[in-house]
Every structure is written in C-alpha cells, then in structure tokens.
Design a protein around this motif. Structure first.
Motif, PDB file in Angstrom:
ATOM      1  N   HIS A 304       0.855  -1.190   0.000  1.00 34.52           N
ATOM      2  CA  HIS A 304       0.000   0.000   0.000  1.00 34.52           C
ATOM      3  C   HIS A 304       0.895   1.246   0.000  1.00 34.52           C
ATOM      4  O   HIS A 304       1.588   1.526   0.975  1.00 34.52           O
ATOM      5  CB  HIS A 304      -0.915   0.005   1.229  1.00 34.52           C
ATOM      6  CG  HIS A 304      -1.762  -1.220   1.349  1.00 34.52           C
ATOM      7  ND1 HIS A 304      -2.942  -1.385   0.667  1.00 34.52           N
ATOM      8  CD2 HIS A 304      -1.568  -2.358   2.065  1.00 34.52           C
ATOM      9  CE1 HIS A 304      -3.469  -2.553   0.958  1.00 34.52           C
ATOM     10  NE2 HIS A 304      -2.659  -3.178   1.807  1.00 34.52           N
ATOM     11  N   ASP A 305       0.867   1.999  -1.077  1.00 35.11           N
ATOM     12  CA  ASP A 305       1.715   3.185  -1.250  1.00 35.11           C
ATOM     13  C   ASP A 305       1.211   4.308  -0.341  1.00 35.11           C
ATOM     14  O   ASP A 305       0.364   5.111  -0.732  1.00 35.11           O
ATOM     15  CB  ASP A 305       1.658   3.615  -2.714  1.00 35.11           C
ATOM     16  CG  ASP A 305       2.705   4.656  -3.064  1.00 35.11           C
ATOM     17  OD1 ASP A 305       3.675   4.799  -2.296  1.00 35.11           O
ATOM     18  OD2 ASP A 305       2.543   5.320  -4.104  1.00 35.11           O
ATOM     19  N   SER A 306       1.737   4.359   0.892  1.00 37.69           N
ATOM     20  CA  SER A 306       1.143   5.248   1.897  1.00 37.69           C
ATOM     21  C   SER A 306       2.157   6.056   2.695  1.00 37.69           C
ATOM     22  O   SER A 306       1.809   6.650   3.712  1.00 37.69           O
ATOM     23  CB  SER A 306       0.288   4.426   2.862  1.00 37.69           C
ATOM     24  OG  SER A 306       1.050   3.366   3.435  1.00 37.69           O
ATOM     25  N   CYS A 307       3.421   6.093   2.259  1.00 38.71           N
ATOM     26  CA  CYS A 307       4.454   6.861   2.984  1.00 38.71           C
ATOM     27  C   CYS A 307       4.573   6.413   4.440  1.00 38.71           C
ATOM     28  O   CYS A 307       4.670   7.253   5.346  1.00 38.71           O
ATOM     29  CB  CYS A 307       4.175   8.362   2.909  1.00 38.71           C
ATOM     30  SG  CYS A 307       4.240   9.033   1.242  1.00 38.71           S
ATOM     31  N   LEU A 308       4.575   5.123   4.654  1.00 39.04           N
ATOM     32  CA  LEU A 308       4.738   4.547   5.987  1.00 39.04           C
ATOM     33  C   LEU A 308       6.059   3.782   6.008  1.00 39.04           C
ATOM     34  O   LEU A 308       6.276   2.897   5.174  1.00 39.04           O
ATOM     35  CB  LEU A 308       3.581   3.608   6.307  1.00 39.04           C
ATOM     36  CG  LEU A 308       3.625   2.940   7.686  1.00 39.04           C
ATOM     37  CD1 LEU A 308       3.453   3.977   8.795  1.00 39.04           C
ATOM     38  CD2 LEU A 308       2.535   1.872   7.791  1.00 39.04           C
ATOM     39  N   THR A 309       6.938   4.145   6.934  1.00 42.31           N
ATOM     40  CA  THR A 309       8.283   3.575   6.964  1.00 42.31           C
ATOM     41  C   THR A 309       8.639   3.151   8.379  1.00 42.31           C
ATOM     42  O   THR A 309       8.385   3.894   9.337  1.00 42.31           O
ATOM     43  CB  THR A 309       9.323   4.604   6.486  1.00 42.31           C
ATOM     44  OG1 THR A 309       8.925   5.107   5.203  1.00 42.31           O
ATOM     45  CG2 THR A 309      10.701   3.992   6.385  1.00 42.31           C
TER      46      THR A 309
END
Length: 392
Positions: A304-309
């Motif tokens: 899921h491309d969500s800027c979660l790292t």
C-alpha cells in the motif's frame, strides 16, 4: 573532475572536513594543513580500527579524510606563516574554520593570501559568521540549532525539544561551503579573480528550514509545535509506536492517506488526515499502528503506497538493500589494514565521471610534509621554530 584544483584545508572535525571530502572525492587535490602534535582532533576520536598508522586508526578520521594529503605546519612558529603562504601560491582554494580574525593576526588572512595569489578562493567556516554580535562566541551544533529556532520544532507536542542524533548544522555548513567554492571557482574562469566566502554554520542550519521560515516570514508568527504539520501537529505526519518499535508516517497527500485507510479497512477515517494530536482520529490511528509488528508494517507498506516507513537503526540502514543497491557503502583499502574498512561514499551518481573514494587512503599526520614543502622551497625545520616571547 576537479583534478586541476588544489585545496588547502586548515579545518578540523566535521564542517570543513565534509566540505573538502566532497571535493576530494570529486578529484580535487586536498592538502590538510595540520598542527604538530595531534593534528586534526578527529584522529583521536574513538572507535579506532585495527592496523595501519596510529594517526589514521580513527574510524571518524578515515571517514572524513580519504583522498587527502597531510602536511604539518605550526602556524605559530616563526616560519609557519611563510610556509603556508608558499603553499598558497600553488593552491586554488583555502578552507579554514578558526574564529574570525585568527588568521589575520597570524599574518595569513585573506589579504595576505591574495597578495601572493590574486586568484585564491578563501572559504571561512565559522559558527556565527565573520561579522555580527555572536561572531566571537563559542558554539556547537546544538547551540546553532537552538539559536536558529530549529530545536523548538523538534519533539512531540508538550515534550522537551529533542536532540538530533547527527550534526545537522555542521553538515549543512560543509555542504554549503563546498557548493560555494565550486561557484567561486566557476566565476573565476570568467573574471580571473578569487574571492572571500563567509559560511556561517548557524545560518546554514536556518536555511534548512526554508519552507517553515517562509510561513513565519509571511505571517509574522511561528505556529506552536502542536499545530505545525512538520512537528507533529497532524495525525498523517507522526511517529507511531508499533508492537516492537516505531513507525514514521508521512501521508501528507490525500492519496497516500486514502491508501492507508483502505489498507487497514478504515474508510471512516478518510478526510481526517489533518486532525490534531489527542483527537479521536489520533487515538484510532495510534491503536491501529500498535496492533502490528515492524515486519508486518513493512509488508503493508510494500503493498500500500502510503508513505509509511519503519524507523530503522543506523546499523540496519547501513545494511539495507536500498543502501547496498545505491552503492553508498564502500570497502576501502588502507595501508597496514589487510582487510580494509568500510565507509560511506557520496550520495550522487555521474554517468561518465563517478567519484572515486579509493584514490588515496586517509593520510598519516604529516605524511606528505617533506615532499610538499620541498616542492615549495620551504625547509621543513622552519615550520617548527618557536616564536619569540610576546608573539602571536
């Protein structure tokens, strides 16, 4: 790329060292001018690597000083200033980081340098700049960040400011100095004239806050930490605890927030990304983030491309696939160290002329003194003769 550029580096530790490291890796002939005794303070800094000269065993020193040569000159000795001026005749750039006025008092300030070399570019790196009310004030990275307002925007709302784990101001000053030197050398091709560059470490840090400062300059007011998006004022840009560590969430755009909401099956949170901390949305997101492990969130982020790292340790980052794929860590040879050592390279890639971090090993203290001073016609012993009492 810069093989025809010679730089005299009179600095110690990080800002100047990083500046000249960048230029050295790009091919410049960088000569460290060091004091007798210990030389650059970084030589004594732990941890130390096995093998090689004792003066090059420091990991910090090797990390900042590969591709450089070293000459020992006591600038307070009777012949020291003359030796430096002799070297300056052969140089394109001098980089120094003494307190303002020190080199002038020694007789090797900008006016003295350009008298023997009109095309010389002199870059002065100092804590607060060469002028202003704080120019003679001591400081370190934390002091510059505090004075420039950057510390006030760290940490979570209602918490004390947080100390950065790296030297933000020092590093930014080193990079601004390298960029300015390249600009001055480019301009010299047209004018044939050198110039003086004044780099303030504190104000280099301030420049890193360009977007935030733009808002303050426009409104005349600094938003409280609890309201600023970059400092935790919105649920979409936060640090969250998971089962076994921490996560960095940067879903500023609606599409990234939507991807996260749909991925965790919470469409009811759509449109709520800018809700403040301690809101109901914040509580819900906090609970969701805490329900999974770091590895589970890594897999989620990949899907899921969500800027979660995942917040990695520095050791994890250095061993990560993304760092390996970009060739950021180099295995470099060093005399007396059969297995060599590992060090960071520049974060840039050139299609034809790549930087070479292995051109020269980090130099032993004064390892190039005899050759370099002889080239300039300077007897080595004259650089160590004590001055008379009362002299600077």
């Amino acid at each position: 790329m810069l093989s025809d550029v010679r730089i005299l580096d009179l600095t110690r530790l990080l800002p100047g060292g990083l500046c000249t490291l960048v230029l050295a890796d790009l091919g410049a002939d960088v000569i460290k001018v060091e004091a007798p005794g210990g030389g650059d303070y970084a030589r004594a800094r732990a941890p130390h690597l096995p093998g090689g000269e004792a003066t090059t065993s420091s990991a910090s020193f090797r990390g900042l000083n590969r591709n450089k040569r070293s000459v020992v000159i006591d600038l307070k000795a009777e012949g020291g200033p003359d030796a430096l001026l002799a070297l300056a005749r052969t140089a394109d750039v001098v980089v120094e980081s003494f307190r303002p006025g020190v080199l002038d008092r020694l007789g090797i300030g900008y006016d003295d340098l350009r008298a023997v070399n009109p095309g010389i570019v002199v870059c002065q790196i100092s804590g607060w700049g060469q002028t202003g009310p704080l120019s003679q004030t001591a400081g370190h990275d934390v002091n510059y960040l505090a004075a420039m307002g950057l510390l006030s925007h760290t940490g979570r709302p209602d918490d004390p400011p947080a100390l950065p784990a790296t030297q933000v101001a020092d590093s930014s000053a080193g990079l601004f100095a390298a960029t300015s030197i390249l600009a001055a050398l480019h301009e010299r091709r047209r004018s044939g004239r050198g110039q003086l560059i004044d780099v303030s470490i504190a104000h280099s840090a301030l420049m890193l806050a360009s977007m935030t400062a733009a808002g303050v300059l426009a409104t005349g007011e600094a938003r409280p930490t609890a309201e600023g998006v970059w400092s935790g004022g919105a649920v979409c840009y936060q640090l969250y605890r998971c089962k076994d560590g921490w996560l960095a969430f940067g879903a500023l755009e609606e599409k990234f927030w939507a991807n996260w909401c749909h991925g965790v099956e919470r469409p009811d949170l759509l449109g709520r990304r800018y809700d403040p901390p301690h809101s109901h949305t914040h509580q819900e997101v906090t609970q969701i983030m805490a329900s999974r492990t770091r590895e589970e969130w890594r897999r989620f982020s990949a899907a899921h491309d969500s800027c979660l790292t995942v917040v990695s340790g520095l050791d994890e980052a250095l061993d990560s696939q993304t760092v390996r794929d970009r060739g950021m860590v180099h295995h470099l040879p060093h005399p007396g160290t059969p297995d060599g050592y590992r060090a960071l390279g520049l974060p840039v890639s050139f299609s034809r002329t790549p930087p070479d971090p292995a051109r020269l090993p980090a130099p032993a203290l004064g390892g190039d003194s005899e050759r370099l001073l002889k080239e300039c016609g300077v007897p080595a012993e004259t650089t160590r003769r004590p001055r008379m009492a009362g002299e600077i």
